[in-house]
Design a protein around this motif. Structure first.
Motif, PDB file in Angstrom:
ATOM      1  N   GLY A 143       0.817  -1.206   0.000  1.00  0.00           N
ATOM      2  CA  GLY A 143       0.000   0.000   0.000  1.00  0.00           C
ATOM      3  C   GLY A 143       0.848   1.250   0.000  1.00  0.00           C
ATOM      4  N   ASP A 144       1.964   1.239   0.745  1.00  0.00           N
ATOM      5  CA  ASP A 144       2.894   2.366   0.721  1.00  0.00           C
ATOM      6  C   ASP A 144       3.474   2.560  -0.674  1.00  0.00           C
ATOM      7  N   TYR A 145       3.770   1.431  -1.339  1.00  0.00           N
ATOM      8  CA  TYR A 145       4.309   1.523  -2.697  1.00  0.00           C
ATOM      9  C   TYR A 145       3.267   2.061  -3.671  1.00  0.00           C
ATOM     10  N   VAL A 146       2.005   1.670  -3.492  1.00  0.00           N
ATOM     11  CA  VAL A 146       0.939   2.223  -4.321  1.00  0.00           C
ATOM     12  C   VAL A 146       0.910   3.746  -4.185  1.00  0.00           C
ATOM     13  N   SER A 147       0.932   4.232  -2.949  1.00  0.00           N
ATOM     14  CA  SER A 147       0.930   5.686  -2.732  1.00  0.00           C
ATOM     15  C   SER A 147       2.167   6.338  -3.342  1.00  0.00           C
ATOM     16  N   PHE A 148       3.315   5.694  -3.169  1.00  0.00           N
ATOM     17  CA  PHE A 148       4.564   6.252  -3.694  1.00  0.00           C
ATOM     18  C   PHE A 148       4.516   6.367  -5.218  1.00  0.00           C
ATOM     19  N   THR A 149       4.026   5.326  -5.887  1.00  0.00           N
ATOM     20  CA  THR A 149       3.976   5.404  -7.350  1.00  0.00           C
ATOM     21  C   THR A 149       3.035   6.510  -7.815  1.00  0.00           C
ATOM     22  N   ARG A 150       1.953   6.732  -7.074  1.00  0.00           N
ATOM     23  CA  ARG A 150       1.044   7.830  -7.426  1.00  0.00           C
ATOM     24  C   ARG A 150       1.745   9.171  -7.287  1.00  0.00           C
ATOM     25  N   HIS A 151       2.486   9.358  -6.191  1.00  0.00           N
ATOM     26  CA  HIS A 151       3.244  10.604  -6.001  1.00  0.00           C
ATOM     27  C   HIS A 151       4.255  10.804  -7.123  1.00  0.00           C
ATOM     28  N   MET A 152       4.981   9.730  -7.451  1.00  0.00           N
ATOM     29  CA  MET A 152       6.065   9.861  -8.427  1.00  0.00           C
ATOM     30  C   MET A 152       5.522  10.093  -9.839  1.00  0.00           C
ATOM     31  N   LYS A 153       4.406   9.479 -10.185  1.00  0.00           N
ATOM     32  CA  LYS A 153       3.785   9.749 -11.480  1.00  0.00           C
ATOM     33  C   LYS A 153       3.331  11.212 -11.563  1.00  0.00           C
ATOM     34  N   LEU A 212      10.013   5.770   4.959  1.00  0.00           N
ATOM     35  CA  LEU A 212      10.841   6.962   5.069  1.00  0.00           C
ATOM     36  C   LEU A 212      11.531   7.257   3.741  1.00  0.00           C
ATOM     37  N   THR A 213      12.009   6.213   3.081  1.00  0.00           N
ATOM     38  CA  THR A 213      12.572   6.374   1.738  1.00  0.00           C
ATOM     39  C   THR A 213      11.522   6.901   0.771  1.00  0.00           C
ATOM     40  N   PHE A 214      10.355   6.287   0.786  1.00  0.00           N
ATOM     41  CA  PHE A 214       9.315   6.691  -0.157  1.00  0.00           C
ATOM     42  C   PHE A 214       8.876   8.139   0.078  1.00  0.00           C
ATOM     43  N   SER A 215       8.655   8.493   1.334  1.00  0.00           N
ATOM     44  CA  SER A 215       8.180   9.848   1.605  1.00  0.00           C
ATOM     45  C   SER A 215       9.264  10.887   1.344  1.00  0.00           C
ATOM     46  N   TYR A 216      10.520  10.526   1.551  1.00  0.00           N
ATOM     47  CA  TYR A 216      11.629  11.445   1.252  1.00  0.00           C
ATOM     48  C   TYR A 216      11.646  11.792  -0.234  1.00  0.00           C
ATOM     49  N   HIS A 217      11.477  10.798  -1.083  1.00  0.00           N
ATOM     50  CA  HIS A 217      11.564  11.050  -2.523  1.00  0.00           C
ATOM     51  C   HIS A 217      10.257  11.572  -3.108  1.00  0.00           C
ATOM     52  N   ALA A 218       9.149  11.393  -2.373  1.00  0.00           N
ATOM     53  CA  ALA A 218       7.892  12.018  -2.789  1.00  0.00           C
ATOM     54  C   ALA A 218       7.871  13.412  -2.180  1.00  0.00           C
ATOM     55  N   VAL A 219       8.777  14.277  -2.631  1.00  0.00           N
ATOM     56  CA  VAL A 219       9.007  15.589  -2.014  1.00  0.00           C
ATOM     57  C   VAL A 219       7.707  16.370  -1.933  1.00  0.00           C
ATOM     58  N   GLY A 220       7.479  16.959  -0.778  1.00  0.00           N
ATOM     59  CA  GLY A 220       6.280  17.748  -0.562  1.00  0.00           C
ATOM     60  C   GLY A 220       5.220  17.010   0.217  1.00  0.00           C
ATOM     61  N   SER A 221       5.375  15.691   0.340  1.00  0.00           N
ATOM     62  CA  SER A 221       4.388  14.935   1.111  1.00  0.00           C
ATOM     63  C   SER A 221       4.702  15.025   2.593  1.00  0.00           C
ATOM     64  N   GLN A 222       3.681  14.938   3.413  1.00  0.00           N
ATOM     65  CA  GLN A 222       3.841  14.967   4.854  1.00  0.00           C
ATOM     66  C   GLN A 222       3.151  13.744   5.436  1.00  0.00           C
ATOM     67  N   ASP A 223       3.285  13.593   6.732  1.00  0.00           N
ATOM     68  CA  ASP A 223       2.748  12.410   7.399  1.00  0.00           C
ATOM     69  C   ASP A 223       1.273  12.208   7.091  1.00  0.00           C
ATOM     70  N   ASN A 224       0.514  13.283   7.056  1.00  0.00           N
ATOM     71  CA  ASN A 224      -0.928  13.136   6.853  1.00  0.00           C
ATOM     72  C   ASN A 224      -1.324  13.266   5.390  1.00  0.00           C
ATOM     73  N   THR A 225      -0.335  13.402   4.481  1.00  0.00           N
ATOM     74  CA  THR A 225      -0.674  13.535   3.063  1.00  0.00           C
ATOM     75  C   THR A 225       0.034  12.516   2.185  1.00  0.00           C
ATOM     76  N   PHE A 226       0.951  11.734   2.727  1.00  0.00           N
ATOM     77  CA  PHE A 226       1.661  10.767   1.889  1.00  0.00           C
ATOM     78  C   PHE A 226       0.716   9.705   1.356  1.00  0.00           C
ATOM     79  N   ASP A 227      -0.177   9.228   2.185  1.00  0.00           N
ATOM     80  CA  ASP A 227      -1.037   8.115   1.802  1.00  0.00           C
ATOM     81  C   ASP A 227      -2.181   8.559   0.892  1.00  0.00           C
ATOM     82  N   TYR A 228      -2.247   7.960  -0.276  1.00  0.00           N
ATOM     83  CA  TYR A 228      -3.448   8.063  -1.093  1.00  0.00           C
ATOM     84  C   TYR A 228      -4.482   7.092  -0.525  1.00  0.00           C
ATOM     85  N   HIS A 229      -5.746   7.366  -0.780  1.00  0.00           N
ATOM     86  CA  HIS A 229      -6.791   6.446  -0.315  1.00  0.00           C
ATOM     87  C   HIS A 229      -6.564   5.048  -0.887  1.00  0.00           C
ATOM     88  N   SER A 230      -6.106   5.003  -2.148  1.00  0.00           N
ATOM     89  CA  SER A 230      -5.858   3.695  -2.767  1.00  0.00           C
ATOM     90  C   SER A 230      -4.756   2.946  -2.036  1.00  0.00           C
TER      91      SER A 230
END
Length: 685
Positions: free
Chosen positions: A83-93, A371-389
């Motif tokens: 699920g973290d990877y799903v959110s990360f790929t959305r941020h990176m896209k 921590l790796t994913f959120s670091y590279h998804a620059v601009g995301s914060q604890d309450n915004t990193f996770d997409y609902h998906s």
């Protein structure tokens, strides 16, 4: 109701982003408290060393996930879940779109065998595959672990391949279609497509020359594939091609004996000398990056959701590209495709390209944590990193783990036992535990007082056993194979005692339909690298862990800067990688974990007399080595035995997947249910 193979029960949460750090400025890091993915997952504490380099075309690459979609529950470096990877790929896209560049998501197979989320269901992968499918991959290829069992091969053909359509590329893998009685490709033979920003790509997906598949599938050898008219026509496609993408469950370095990338590279380069080739491989479970020529490179991205591969490139000549060659506000790739380190030869023929290349590259191996994913998804914060998906997928994993009873607790492992970070039979070496557990649990009650030698193949252990809860899930992670125990009774001790040495002097044992992981030497997982200095926006309160071989790093300096408390972080044990681009590929610097070779087989002794040696023993061994290995070894030692002398020593349902849970239930009950969790492999705790 989920299909469940066995029963048993226990516990799961989310993680944090470093939202205002655009890359470290010194050798120190500040402390962050990071939310966790699954509730019982350990938190990561050290962020990456620097932002990623974004180019004209960028890639995220996974391979050999083997069902580890829950992440590594007891390992801090790899605690993210799917699920973290799903959110990360959305941020990176989204980030790629803002930068005006292309980002492609690639997977190169082996989704089964290695974790309870995959292996505890019937059929294997019934639960994990639908979870995996939540990532919107651009290209995928098949692995050998999708082909051992006919039921899984048909599930891949009938369901998984249909989810991804022509993006699932199986250029040399076919299956017998029951409806037609004919062999047809499981996925597409190739894919010609145009990226969002106009790059025209021809893609192939090629499995290594695998021979252990069931009879419902067919793997076309690469040397035959490259002669087929459709393949040659695709290479010489009449429409413009800006880049060849060659992906596959296939060692990326052609000098590896099982790799067929050299054949693919030589064929394509011979026909199209001026078009870049980018490759993505798998199967050997290592981090590696290979330079084939000045316009061709390849990436391999580890195993088991420990590594996420990143590659980027700029300088692709295309009349239709309408994006940015050098996106602004981020680092850009700058390395020419020139081999800079003393790694093994690629083994490919170095066909010349016409003129100097304008292509530049970067590559990075990311540790699999939030921590790796959120670091590279620059601009995301604890309450915004996770997409609902992403949150939904995380919750699905938590519920699946509960319904499959993966958190069921057998006992508390009192320390960490590793496969190769300690010398054979030293304290902390897993085979020391194996010896003890076999002697204590593999018992034929009617012959319990008769001395026995128990010989097992070390390949039945697939992974380390980390200090903490030993659960139903761990029984699949550490020893997933169902090898039964057979024996020959009353063998003269002076003959039986020679068998271990004879087996260890011979070839590594495997069977015709054996899991391919048994063919992989753990040495192949060690690409060792001295790392560049750490620079990160988070620092370690707890230490992290895991993976390849040795090399020291220079110490970081201590400094304090208000308002943040800063400290000089000690490096945590983990991957240390050297590849054709050098030693700066690991996204998070680590100290190296030592590697020690282990033998083919080990022996446990039980019910021996208090003094002296027995005259005869029951010789116990795993079923798949009996007829083909033990009988010949006994003959070499002077015995005269045949397959008719072999029978089951205990119920054949008690297997190599059973004895560690049995041992834990009896001997690891201290601290249950509140098991202390260790720091992981590479630590002495």
């Amino acid at each position: 109701m989920l299909p469940i193979k066995s029963l048993v029960v226990l516990f799961a949460v989310g993680a944090f982003a470093c939202d205002d750090c655009h890359g470290p400025r010194n050798h120190a890091a500040h402390v962050r408290h990071v939310r966790r993915a699954q509730p019982d997952a350990q938190k990561a504490t050290v962020a990456p060393r620097a932002p990623l380099e974004w180019g004209q075309l960028n890639f995220l690459h996974t391979t050999d996930t083997h069902g580890w979609l829950e992440g590594h529950i007891k390992e801090q470096n790899y605690g993210a879940d799917w699920g973290d990877y799903v959110s990360f790929t959305r941020h990176m896209k989204h980030k790629a779109g803002n930068l005006g560049v292309d980002l492609l998501l690639i997977d190169t197979g082996d989704l089964h065998d290695g974790n309870g989320l995959s292996d505890a269901s019937t059929p294997n992968g019934a639960i994990s595959n639908p979870i995996f499918e939540n990532v919107d991959y651009d290209l995928l290829s098949i692995g050998n672990h999708e082909l051992y069992v006919s039921e899984i091969a048909y599930e891949t053909f009938n369901q998984f391949s249909k989810v991804y359509g022509d993006r699932y590329v199986t250029s040399n893998v076919q299956i017998l279609n029951p409806a037609t009685g004919q062999f047809e490709y499981i996925g597409s033979k190739y894919r010609y497509f145009t990226t969002d920003h106009g790059l025209r790509i021809m893609a192939f997906g090629v499995l290594f020359d695998f021979t252990g598949n069931s009879n419902v599938s067919k793997v076309i050898k690469t040397r035959d594939l490259v002669k087929e008219s459709w393949f040659l026509d695709a290479v010489k496609y009449p429409q413009p091609i800006d880049l060849f993408l060659v992906i596959g469950h296939n060692p990326i370095r052609p000098s590896v004996s099982s790799s067929t990338f050299g054949t693919l590279y030589n064929t394509i380069r011979g026909l199209r000398p001026n078009i870049p080739i980018q490759a993505f491989g798998g199967h050997t479970h290592i981090r590696d990056f290979v330079v084939y020529d000045t316009m061709s490179t390849g990436l391999e991205s580890g195993r088991y959701c420990e590594t996420l591969g990143w590659a980027s490139m700029s300088g692709i000549n295309s009349s239709t590209f309408r994006g940015n060659q050098k996106p602004r506000g981020v680092p850009n790739p700058s390395q020419k495709a020139i081999k800079v380190s003393n790694t093994t030869s690629t083994g490919a023929t170095q066909n010349s390209t016409s003129g100097p290349s304008s292509l530049v590259y970067s590559r990075r191996y990311l540790d699999w944590n939030r921590l790796t994913f959120s670091y590279h998804a620059v601009g995301s914060q604890d309450n915004t990193f996770d997409y609902h998906s992403g949150q939904r997928v995380t919750n699905d994993i938590t519920q699946a783990r509960k319904q499959l009873n993966l958190t069921a607790l057998y006992g508390c492992a009192p320390e960490t036992y590793c496969q190769s970070c300690k010398p054979f039979l030293a304290d902390g070496n897993i085979f020391t535990l194996v010896q003890t557990a076999l002697a204590a649990t593999v018992i034929n009650e009617s012959r319990a007082d008769i001395p026995r030698l128990i010989i097992v193949n070390t390949g039945h252990i697939r992974f380390d056993l980390v200090k903490g809860p030993f659960t139903f899930d761990d029984s699949f992670i550490v020893s997933p194979f169902d090898d039964a125990f057979e024996f020959i009774p009353d063998v003269p001790y002076n003959i039986a005692n020679q068998v271990l040495g004879i087996l260890n002097a011979g070839a590594f044992q495997k069977r015709s339909v054996d899991m391919e992981i048994r063919d992989l030497n753990t040495r192949d997982f060690n690409f060792n690298t001295p790392l560049i200095p750490i620079d990160a926006c988070t620092a370690p309160d707890d230490q992290m862990k895991k993976a390849s071989g040795p090399t020291p790093r220079r110490p970081t300096e201590h400094l304090t800067r208000n308002p943040l408390h800063r400290r000089a972080p000690a490096l945590n044990p983990g991957y240390v990688t050297t590849d054709d681009f050098g030693t700066d590929g690991d996204d998070t610097p680590h100290s190296a974990i030592p590697f020690y070779p282990q033998p083919n087989d080990l022996q446990a002794n039980a019910s021996f007399p208090a003094s002296g040696l027995p005259e005869t023993v029951d010789l116990v061994f795993l079923d798949f080595i009996g007829a083909n290995y033990v009988i010949p070894a006994l003959a070499k030692a002077g015995g005269n035995y045949t397959q008719q002398d072999i029978s089951y020593y205990v119920d054949k349902k008690f297997t190599t997947n059973s004895y560690l849970p049995a041992y834990a239930k009896k001997y690891w009950q201290a601290n249950v249910p509140s098991c202390p969790v260790g720091q992981g492999v590479g630590y002495d705790d």
